[in-house]
Design a protein around this motif. Sequence first.
Motif, mmCIF file in Angstrom:
data_model
loop_
_atom_site.group_PDB
_atom_site.id
_atom_site.type_symbol
_atom_site.label_atom_id
_atom_site.label_comp_id
_atom_site.label_asym_id
_atom_site.label_seq_id
_atom_site.Cartn_x
_atom_site.Cartn_y
_atom_site.Cartn_z
ATOM 1 N N ALA A 1 0.834 -1.202 0.000
ATOM 2 C CA ALA A 1 0.000 0.000 0.000
ATOM 3 C C ALA A 1 0.870 1.255 0.000
ATOM 4 C CB ALA A 1 -0.917 -0.011 1.215
ATOM 5 N N ARG A 2 1.923 1.248 0.783
ATOM 6 C CA ARG A 2 2.834 2.403 0.791
ATOM 7 C C ARG A 2 3.513 2.562 -0.560
ATOM 8 N NH1 ARG A 2 5.423 0.416 5.560
ATOM 9 N NH2 ARG A 2 4.364 1.048 7.464
ATOM 10 N N THR A 3 3.850 1.450 -1.182
ATOM 11 C CA THR A 3 4.549 1.479 -2.462
ATOM 12 C C THR A 3 3.720 2.161 -3.543
ATOM 13 O OG1 THR A 3 5.678 -0.592 -1.891
ATOM 14 C CG2 THR A 3 5.670 0.055 -4.217
ATOM 15 N N ILE A 4 2.413 1.960 -3.502
ATOM 16 C CA ILE A 4 1.556 2.561 -4.529
ATOM 17 C C ILE A 4 1.071 3.958 -4.126
ATOM 18 C CG2 ILE A 4 0.815 0.320 -5.379
ATOM 19 C CD1 ILE A 4 -1.783 0.645 -3.857
ATOM 20 N N GLY A 5 1.639 4.502 -3.042
ATOM 21 C CA GLY A 5 1.384 5.897 -2.704
ATOM 22 C C GLY A 5 0.349 6.160 -1.641
ATOM 23 N N ILE A 6 -0.097 5.142 -0.924
ATOM 24 C CA ILE A 6 -1.084 5.330 0.149
ATOM 25 C C ILE A 6 -0.351 5.741 1.425
ATOM 26 C CG2 ILE A 6 -2.786 4.193 1.615
ATOM 27 C CD1 ILE A 6 -3.514 2.428 -0.737
ATOM 28 N N ASN A 7 -0.780 6.828 2.021
ATOM 29 C CA ASN A 7 -0.209 7.296 3.292
ATOM 30 C C ASN A 7 -0.836 6.480 4.417
ATOM 31 O OD1 ASN A 7 0.662 8.645 5.584
ATOM 32 N ND2 ASN A 7 0.474 10.671 4.664
ATOM 33 N N SER A 8 -0.226 5.361 4.759
ATOM 34 C CA SER A 8 -0.827 4.432 5.708
ATOM 35 C C SER A 8 -0.976 5.046 7.099
ATOM 36 C CB SER A 8 -0.001 3.145 5.792
ATOM 37 O OG SER A 8 1.309 3.411 6.244
ATOM 38 N N LYS A 9 -0.034 5.884 7.506
ATOM 39 C CA LYS A 9 -0.120 6.484 8.837
ATOM 40 C C LYS A 9 -1.342 7.396 8.947
ATOM 41 C CE LYS A 9 4.830 6.301 9.887
ATOM 42 N NZ LYS A 9 6.040 7.075 10.256
ATOM 43 N N ALA A 10 -1.527 8.235 7.950
ATOM 44 C CA ALA A 10 -2.671 9.147 7.971
ATOM 45 C C ALA A 10 -3.985 8.383 7.896
ATOM 46 C CB ALA A 10 -2.569 10.142 6.808
ATOM 47 N N ILE A 11 -4.038 7.341 7.080
ATOM 48 C CA ILE A 11 -5.260 6.549 6.937
ATOM 49 C C ILE A 11 -5.606 5.848 8.250
ATOM 50 C CG2 ILE A 11 -6.311 4.599 5.752
ATOM 51 C CD1 ILE A 11 -6.103 7.063 4.031
ATOM 52 N N LYS A 12 -4.592 5.321 8.934
ATOM 53 C CA LYS A 12 -4.839 4.666 10.227
ATOM 54 C C LYS A 12 -5.384 5.657 11.251
ATOM 55 C CE LYS A 12 -1.297 1.046 9.980
ATOM 56 N NZ LYS A 12 -0.021 0.566 10.577
ATOM 57 N N LEU A 13 -4.816 6.860 11.280
ATOM 58 C CA LEU A 13 -5.304 7.877 12.217
ATOM 59 C C LEU A 13 -6.758 8.234 11.932
ATOM 60 C CD1 LEU A 13 -2.252 10.305 12.492
ATOM 61 C CD2 LEU A 13 -3.125 8.780 14.250
ATOM 62 N N VAL A 14 -7.091 8.362 10.659
ATOM 63 C CA VAL A 14 -8.473 8.669 10.284
ATOM 64 C C VAL A 14 -9.398 7.533 10.706
ATOM 65 C CG1 VAL A 14 -10.032 9.012 8.330
ATOM 66 C CG2 VAL A 14 -7.844 10.205 8.388
#
Length: 302
Positions: free
Chosen positions: A188-201
Amino acid sequence: MRTILLILLAAAAFALMPTIVGGGYFINIAIVVCIYIILASSLDIVMGWTGLYSFAHAAFLGIGAYTAAILGRDFGTTFWINLPMGMIVAGLFGFLLGLPLLRAQGHFLAIMTIAFQTIVYLVLSQWTDFTGGQYGIEVEPVAGFTALSSFFYLVLAFATICLIAIRLLTQSRLGDSLQAIRDDETLARTIGINSKAIKLVAFAISSSFAGGAGVLLAYHIRGVTPDDYTVLASATVVAMVVLGGRGRFWGPVMGAALLIVLPELLSSLAEYKHVFYGAVLILVTMLAPQGLAGKFLEWRAR
């Protein structure tokens, strides 16, 4: 849209309960079912769609409930102010909890959420001047909804709105990002998803809905006490999600309904309900690890 239509039809059918059953006991159970459907469905945002195990959902339930109780006691605010405030405060705590959890995975994450749950319980039970300690705080009923049947309609309406919102969220681009993180966070990070921000949301939204459920529960039982928001309460909500099926929209709904209604049907075993929950979890894990909803989909596919 088909699922949203099914939600509305189910809510309309459920709304007929007071006229069909009429007894206060059954309406009371229906109110509790609606509240726990909100709780289980909101936990599934984090647990099922994002793949993060959390045992702190009862803490957010308590934060929302105590926010409403304290605002009503100290400032005389009404339900219509306390409900959004309970959601906002619980969502803020969920966001703050998510910050130190961004690097945690698996059982480390579960342990940290249990620690947070324990801290919240200790604050609620020990900060007597602010929270009332073990005596708790009395909550006045909602003006215009003092009758049990009318309050049931209020809770049902809020539960319907929450379910529709969760459905729209999980079917949006945010929902796709949540599933990508759950399936393979590195990819997911590789394809440009900001995993940290998504988890916080995800944590913030999930805890916000739990806070709203806490406000409804506080007004339903006309008060708050810390013993209603323990780690066992969190484990019960987790059991509902696992029983129904993680990451499946109808799974938490089914799990919450079953684990609230079955102990009532088996009233002689009410004192052993946590043993009952544990036994159910063991059986589901062995026979249907994908949950009841997943088992149903598998059966339909066959």
